[in-house]
Design an enzyme around this catalytic site. Structure first.
Site, mmCIF file in Angstrom:
data_model
loop_
_atom_site.group_PDB
_atom_site.id
_atom_site.type_symbol
_atom_site.label_atom_id
_atom_site.label_comp_id
_atom_site.label_asym_id
_atom_site.label_seq_id
_atom_site.Cartn_x
_atom_site.Cartn_y
_atom_site.Cartn_z
ATOM 1 N N GLU A 103 36.817 46.645 68.942
ATOM 2 C CA GLU A 103 36.372 45.433 69.644
ATOM 3 C C GLU A 103 35.723 44.518 68.609
ATOM 4 O O GLU A 103 34.802 44.950 67.913
ATOM 5 C CB GLU A 103 35.277 45.761 70.670
ATOM 6 C CG GLU A 103 35.757 46.230 72.012
ATOM 7 C CD GLU A 103 34.577 46.564 72.945
ATOM 8 O OE1 GLU A 103 34.782 46.500 74.149
ATOM 9 O OE2 GLU A 103 33.469 46.903 72.477
ATOM 10 N N SER A 105 26.808 49.279 69.557
ATOM 11 C CA SER A 105 27.480 49.485 70.844
ATOM 12 C C SER A 105 26.979 48.501 71.882
ATOM 13 O O SER A 105 27.599 48.350 72.934
ATOM 14 C CB SER A 105 27.206 50.898 71.351
ATOM 15 O OG SER A 105 27.624 51.839 70.415
HETATM 16 N N1 LIG Z 1 28.376 57.771 68.757
HETATM 17 C C1 LIG Z 1 29.342 57.038 69.261
HETATM 18 O O1 LIG Z 1 30.214 57.510 70.008
HETATM 19 C C2 LIG Z 1 29.431 55.571 68.884
HETATM 20 C C3 LIG Z 1 30.608 54.859 69.182
HETATM 21 C C4 LIG Z 1 30.701 53.513 68.791
HETATM 22 C C5 LIG Z 1 29.628 52.907 68.154
HETATM 23 N N2 LIG Z 1 28.492 53.623 67.907
HETATM 24 C C6 LIG Z 1 27.395 52.932 67.216
HETATM 25 O O2 LIG Z 1 27.428 53.306 65.838
HETATM 26 C C7 LIG Z 1 26.100 53.310 65.312
HETATM 27 C C8 LIG Z 1 25.805 54.668 64.706
HETATM 28 O O3 LIG Z 1 25.944 55.657 65.702
HETATM 29 P P1 LIG Z 1 26.142 57.196 65.312
HETATM 30 O O4 LIG Z 1 26.563 57.879 66.558
HETATM 31 O O5 LIG Z 1 26.973 57.311 64.073
HETATM 32 O O6 LIG Z 1 24.621 57.597 64.978
HETATM 33 P P2 LIG Z 1 24.080 58.786 64.075
HETATM 34 O O7 LIG Z 1 22.731 59.091 64.587
HETATM 35 O O8 LIG Z 1 25.088 59.881 63.941
HETATM 36 O O9 LIG Z 1 23.957 58.106 62.615
HETATM 37 C C9 LIG Z 1 23.085 57.057 62.305
HETATM 38 C C10 LIG Z 1 22.821 57.104 60.801
HETATM 39 O O10 LIG Z 1 22.124 55.905 60.420
HETATM 40 C C11 LIG Z 1 21.200 56.266 59.415
HETATM 41 N N3 LIG Z 1 20.188 55.219 59.265
HETATM 42 C C12 LIG Z 1 19.110 54.966 60.060
HETATM 43 N N4 LIG Z 1 18.404 53.925 59.563
HETATM 44 C C13 LIG Z 1 19.065 53.511 58.442
HETATM 45 C C14 LIG Z 1 18.816 52.493 57.488
HETATM 46 N N5 LIG Z 1 17.768 51.689 57.590
HETATM 47 N N6 LIG Z 1 19.703 52.325 56.452
HETATM 48 C C15 LIG Z 1 20.776 53.149 56.330
HETATM 49 N N7 LIG Z 1 21.050 54.144 57.218
HETATM 50 C C16 LIG Z 1 20.201 54.325 58.249
HETATM 51 C C17 LIG Z 1 20.646 57.605 59.892
HETATM 52 O O11 LIG Z 1 19.991 58.300 58.837
HETATM 53 C C18 LIG Z 1 21.924 58.295 60.386
HETATM 54 O O12 LIG Z 1 22.552 59.019 59.350
HETATM 55 C C19 LIG Z 1 25.175 52.917 66.471
HETATM 56 O O13 LIG Z 1 24.956 51.530 66.426
HETATM 57 C C20 LIG Z 1 26.002 53.295 67.693
HETATM 58 O O14 LIG Z 1 25.666 52.545 68.829
HETATM 59 C C21 LIG Z 1 28.363 54.943 68.242
#
Ligand SMILES: NC(=O)c1ccc[n+]([C@@H]2O[C@H](COP(=O)([O-])OP(=O)(O)OC[C@H]3O[C@@H](n4cnc5c(N)ncnc54)[C@H](O)[C@@H]3O)[C@@H](O)[C@H]2O)c1
Length: 283
Positions: A152, A119
């Site tokens: 994006e 993000s």
């Molecule tokens: N939550 C939102 O609304 C949103 C929107 C757009 C983008 N994002 C981006 O998407 C990404 C994930 O966000 P999320 O909300 O799904 O987080 P989340 O906490 O729900 O999930 C993250 C996952 O990554 C896993 N993880 C951590 N280290 C890892 C590794 N080394 N190898 C493999 N897996 C690993 C964790 O175990 C977890 O299951 C972030 O970069 C976030 O900025 C989030």
């Protein structure tokens, strides 16, 4: 270059939605996380969601089964040895992402493209952790992936035109509208949205209005579907804080100072919907 085999790294709320979107579009998807139970839980959530669609008559049983055959669990980056595209959606933490990209770069075929759903973290910096600077790009989905029509594309300093074209085509094949943004903290949407959410938290913290009133005011007064505090709970307060910190570190401007109440919620482990508590209670 044709993309058929995709690995999604991180089986959290975004990784699950992204994996499902690719599987529905007919790509072969490996869904990767650090623990087998994380991947299994997410596949279970995807399966239940699709079964619900079947019950509602929006999806054929056969289509449901077909989608599920496109999803394979993974807990090893070695599974990236035959992929065309990685979409990394792991925890929003620079150190974690740099290490994932470094490791994947060593395993993935040399022509494969490595994309990040980050993000706010610099795509140019992530590309710098690899030896394939031209084949790294931001592929930023929105939450929930199935409902949000935007992607994006975040273009790093070293991202090639060919990578941009291939990934743009992939994004469009998922039935999304793709916009391009140069690599800059928060890109377009989060540069605008997250400080707005942070300001909503400041309004609550200063006692100007209750959480319900802040959200209702913004829903009715600016015609957004969700107010800033309910949206923060939905996104995850750890993710919101992490993006504010990235904006603050990159621009060095006090207007990006995270609201102390946001910091306190994260310190308390009250991360929003995913933990059952945030600005609202979900239990
Ligand atoms: N939550 C939102 O609304 C949103 C929107 C757009 C983008 N994002 C981006 O998407 C990404 C994930 O966000 P999320 O909300 O799904 O987080 P989340 O906490 O729900 O999930 C993250 C996952 O990554 C896993 N993880 C951590 N280290 C890892 C590794 N080394 N190898 C493999 N897996 C690993 C964790 O175990 C977890 O299951 C972030 O970069 C976030 O900025 C989030």
């Amino acid at each position: 270059m044709e993309i058929k085999n995709v690995m999604v790294v991180g089986a959290g709320q975004m990784g699950g939605g992204i994996a499902q979107a690719f599987a529905e579009a007919g790509y072969n998807v490996k869904l990767n996380d650090i623990k087998q139970e994380f991947v299994d839980n997410r596949l279970e959530i995807i399966s239940k969601g699709l079964q619900h669609q079947v019950e509602k008559g929006r999806l054929e049983q056969q289509e449901f089964e077909e989608i599920m055959t496109h999803l394979t669990p993974s807990v090893s980056y070695d599974d990236a040895a035959d992929i065309d595209l990685v979409v990394e959606a792991a925890t929003e933490n620079e150190k974690i992402k740099l290490s994932i990209f470094k490791e994947l770069d060593e395993v993935a075929p040399k022509e494969a493209i490595l994309a990040s759903n980050t993000s706010s973290i610099s795509i140019t910096k992530i590309a710098g952790a690899t030896k394939r600077h031209t084949q790294v790009i931001g592929l930023h989905f929105f939450n929930p992936v199935h409902a949000m029509k935007l992607i994006e594309l975040n273009i790093g300093l070293t991202t090639s035109q060919e990578t941009i074209q291939v990934v743009q085509k992939v994004g469009e094949s998922l039935d999304k509208t793709v916009i391009m943004a140069k690599d800059s903290a928060g890109f377009v949407v989060n540069r605008i949205l997250i400080p707005m959410i942070n300001e909503g938290i400041c309004v609550l913290e200063e006692g100007i209005a209750s959480a319900e009133q802040v959200d209702e005011a913004m829903r009715l007064g600016s015609n957004v579907p969700m107010g800033p505090l309910e949206l923060a709970d939905f996104i995850g307060l750890d993710v919101v804080l992490s993006i504010m910190q990235t904006l603050s570190a990159n621009f060095g401007d006090t207007k990006y100072r995270p609201a102390p109440l946001l910091v306190k919620h994260v310190e308390a482990g009250m991360l929003g919907r995913k933990t059952g508590h945030g600005f609202y209670n979900y239990e």
